[in-house]
Design a protein around this motif. Structure first.
Motif, short mmCIF file in Angstrom:
data_model
loop_
_atom_site.label_atom_id
_atom_site.label_comp_id
_atom_site.label_asym_id
_atom_site.label_seq_id
_atom_site.Cartn_x
_atom_site.Cartn_y
_atom_site.Cartn_z
N VAL A 60 0.83 -1.20 0.00
CA VAL A 60 0.00 0.00 0.00
C VAL A 60 0.87 1.25 0.00
O VAL A 60 0.60 2.22 -0.72
CB VAL A 60 -0.95 0.01 1.22
CG1 VAL A 60 -1.74 1.31 1.28
CG2 VAL A 60 -1.89 -1.18 1.17
N ALA A 61 1.95 1.24 0.81
CA ALA A 61 2.82 2.41 0.91
C ALA A 61 3.53 2.72 -0.40
O ALA A 61 3.73 3.89 -0.75
CB ALA A 61 3.85 2.19 2.02
N ILE A 62 3.90 1.69 -1.15
CA ILE A 62 4.67 1.87 -2.38
C ILE A 62 3.79 1.99 -3.62
O ILE A 62 4.04 2.82 -4.50
CB ILE A 62 5.68 0.71 -2.54
CG1 ILE A 62 6.72 0.77 -1.42
CG2 ILE A 62 6.37 0.75 -3.91
CD1 ILE A 62 7.59 -0.46 -1.31
N CYS A 63 2.74 1.18 -3.66
CA CYS A 63 1.89 1.15 -4.86
C CYS A 63 0.72 2.12 -4.79
O CYS A 63 0.20 2.54 -5.82
CB CYS A 63 1.38 -0.27 -5.10
SG CYS A 63 2.69 -1.49 -5.32
N CYS A 64 0.28 2.47 -3.58
CA CYS A 64 -0.84 3.40 -3.41
C CYS A 64 -0.50 4.47 -2.38
O CYS A 64 -1.20 4.61 -1.35
CB CYS A 64 -2.10 2.67 -2.99
SG CYS A 64 -2.50 1.21 -3.96
N PRO A 65 0.60 5.20 -2.57
CA PRO A 65 1.07 6.14 -1.54
C PRO A 65 0.07 7.24 -1.18
O PRO A 65 0.01 7.66 -0.02
CB PRO A 65 2.35 6.73 -2.16
CG PRO A 65 2.19 6.53 -3.63
CD PRO A 65 1.44 5.25 -3.78
N LEU A 66 -0.71 7.70 -2.14
CA LEU A 66 -1.66 8.78 -1.88
C LEU A 66 -2.83 8.33 -1.01
O LEU A 66 -3.47 9.15 -0.34
CB LEU A 66 -2.19 9.35 -3.21
CG LEU A 66 -1.13 9.98 -4.14
CD1 LEU A 66 -1.78 10.47 -5.42
CD2 LEU A 66 -0.40 11.12 -3.42
N VAL A 112 -5.36 6.63 4.38
CA VAL A 112 -6.78 6.27 4.42
C VAL A 112 -6.95 4.76 4.60
O VAL A 112 -7.77 4.31 5.40
CB VAL A 112 -7.49 6.72 3.12
CG1 VAL A 112 -8.95 6.26 3.13
CG2 VAL A 112 -7.41 8.24 2.98
N ILE A 113 -6.14 3.98 3.86
CA ILE A 113 -6.25 2.51 3.91
C ILE A 113 -5.70 1.95 5.22
O ILE A 113 -6.32 1.09 5.85
CB ILE A 113 -5.52 1.88 2.71
CG1 ILE A 113 -6.17 2.31 1.40
CG2 ILE A 113 -5.52 0.35 2.82
CD1 ILE A 113 -5.45 1.85 0.15
N MET A 114 -4.53 2.46 5.64
CA MET A 114 -3.86 1.91 6.83
C MET A 114 -4.09 2.80 8.04
O MET A 114 -3.14 3.28 8.69
CB MET A 114 -2.37 1.75 6.53
CG MET A 114 -2.05 0.76 5.43
SD MET A 114 -2.67 -0.91 5.72
CE MET A 114 -1.62 -1.42 7.08
N LYS A 115 -5.35 3.02 8.37
CA LYS A 115 -5.66 3.74 9.59
C LYS A 115 -5.29 2.90 10.81
O LYS A 115 -5.18 1.68 10.74
CB LYS A 115 -7.15 4.07 9.63
CG LYS A 115 -7.62 5.07 8.59
CD LYS A 115 -9.11 5.31 8.72
CE LYS A 115 -9.60 6.32 7.68
NZ LYS A 115 -11.07 6.53 7.78
N THR A 116 -5.12 3.57 11.96
CA THR A 116 -4.74 2.86 13.19
C THR A 116 -5.76 1.80 13.55
O THR A 116 -5.41 0.68 13.94
CB THR A 116 -4.60 3.86 14.35
OG1 THR A 116 -3.64 4.87 14.02
CG2 THR A 116 -4.14 3.14 15.63
#
Length: 308
Positions: free
Chosen positions: A122-128, A132-136
Motif C-alpha cells: 500500500v505504501a509503495i503502490c498506493c502512496p496517496l 486512508v487505507i492503513m488507519k490505526t
C-alpha cells in the motif's frame, strides 16, 4: 485396548545426545534466550514510548516483536529444564501446550509478515491513499485477525490430536513436534493425515502466497520508477525479504527432519537444523527490522543513552 491408556508422557529422545556438554549448551541457550527477550522488549518499549513511531509499519513490527518473545518462551524454559533431566519426559498436557504455543507463534509469524508485506504494498503502490487505507483502527483489526486466524488454525489441528490414543512415546526432537506426535498414534486415519497437511498449508502456503503477491506487485512498480525511488523501495523491503527467506529455510529444515529419514546426518547437526527456525528467527527479527531501521535506531539511542 489397555495399551491405549499407558502413554501418559512423551520422551524427548534427542536430548540423549547432549552428554557432558549439557552445561555448555545450557549456558549458551540461556544467554541466547535472555538476549532475545531483551532485544525484543527494548524495541517494544521504544515503539510504545515514542509517539513518532505510532505508525502502521511500526505497530505491525511491535506485534512481531511480541510474538518472538512468546514463541521463544514456548521453547526455551522447557528446553533448559530438559537438559538436566535424566528421563527427558514431558507429560501429555505440557507437550500439547508447548506444541500449541510453538505452532501458534509460527502461524502468527507468517501472517504478520503477510500483513507487513501488504503494508509495504500500500505504501509503495498506493502512496496517496496510504493514510486512508492503513488507519490505526484498521491496523488493529489486521493484528486481531492475524491472531484469530492462528488460534483457529491450531485449534483445528489440535482437535484431531487430542482424541488420539498413543502406542509409543519417543519423540526424536528437543520439542514436541506436531507430525511426530501423530506418528505415535496407535492408528492414524486418513482424516488425521489430511489435517496434518491442511495445517501446514494454512500455516505456511496461504500467508506465503499473500507475501509473494504483494512483493510481485511492488517489484512491478519498482521496474517503472526512477533510480532513486527504486533504491529506497529496495532498502525498505530488503529486511522483510531476508526475514521471510530465513523463515522458509527454517521451515524446510523442520519439514525434512520430521518427515524424512535423516539418520545419516550427525545428531547434533540434525538437532540444530530442527530448531533453527525457533532459535534464529527471534534474533533475526529485532536486528533486521528493528535496529536496522533509522527511525527506531535513533529512538533507541535517545531512550537508552541520552540523559535528561
Amino acid at each position: 485396548m489397555e495399551n491405549f491408556t499407558e502413554v501418559v508422557s512423551f520422551v524427548l529422545a534427542a536430548y540423549g545426545t547432549i552428554g557432558e556438554l549439557k552445561y555448555l549448551y545450557f549456558t549458551i541457550m540461556l544467554l541466547w534466550y535472555l538476549s532475545i527477550c531483551v532485544a525484543n522488549t527494548v524495541l517494544i518499549m521504544v515503539i510504545f514510548l515514542d509517539k513518532r513511531l505510532h505508525e502502521p509499519m511500526y505497530i505491525l513490527l511491535c506485534n512481531l516483536f511480541v510474538n518472538e518473545i512468546g514463541g521463544s518462551t514456548a521453547l526455551y524454559p522447557l528446553l533448559l529444564t530438559q537438559m538436566f533431566s535424566d528421563t527427558h519426559e514431558v507429560t501429555l498436557p505440557w507437550c500439547f501446550l508447548q506444541m500449541c504455543c510453538i505452532y501458534t507463534s509460527a502461524s502468527v509469524e507468517f501472517c504478520s509478515l503477510a500483513a507487513m508485506a501488504y503494508d509495504r504494498y500500500v505504501a509503495i503502490c498506493c502512496p496517496l491513499h496510504y493514510n486512508v487505507i492503513m488507519k490505526t483502527g484498521r491496523v488493529a483489526i489486521i493484528i486481531l485477525l492475524v491472531w484469530m486466524y492462528s488460534f483457529v488454525n491450531i485449534t483445528f489441528a489440535f482437535s484431531f490430536i487430542i482424541r488420539l490414543k498413543f502406542c509409543g512415546n519417543l519423540i526424536d526432537k528437543v520439542f514436541c513436534d506436531h507430525h511426530l506426535i501423530i506418528k505415535l498414534a496407535c492408528s492414524v486415519s486418513v482424516l488425521n493425515k489430511i489435517s496434518d497437511l491442511l495445517f501446514a498449508f494454512v500455516t505456511i502456503v496461504i500467508p506465503f502466497s499473500l507475501i509473494s503477491v504483494s512483493y510481485m506487485k511492488i517489484l512491478a512498480v519498482c521496474l517503472n520508477t526512477w533510480k532513486e525511488n527504486k533504491q529506497k523501495t529496495i532498502s525498505t523491503c530488503t529486511p522483510q525479504l531476508v526475514s521471510v527467506s530465513n523463515l522458509l529455510v527454517g521451515c524446510i529444515f523442520h519439514f525434512v527432519d520430521s518427515r524424512f529419514d535423516v539418520a545419516h546426518v550427525p545428531d547434533k547437526v540434525r538437532i540444530i537444523l530442527s530448531v533453527y527456525i525457533l532459535v534464529c528467527q527471534p534474533m533475526v527479527t529485532p536486528f533486521m527490522y528493528g535496529f536496522n531501521l533509522p527511525k527506531i535506531r535513533q529512538s533507541c539511542k535517545r531512550f537508552l543513552f541520552e540523559t535528561k
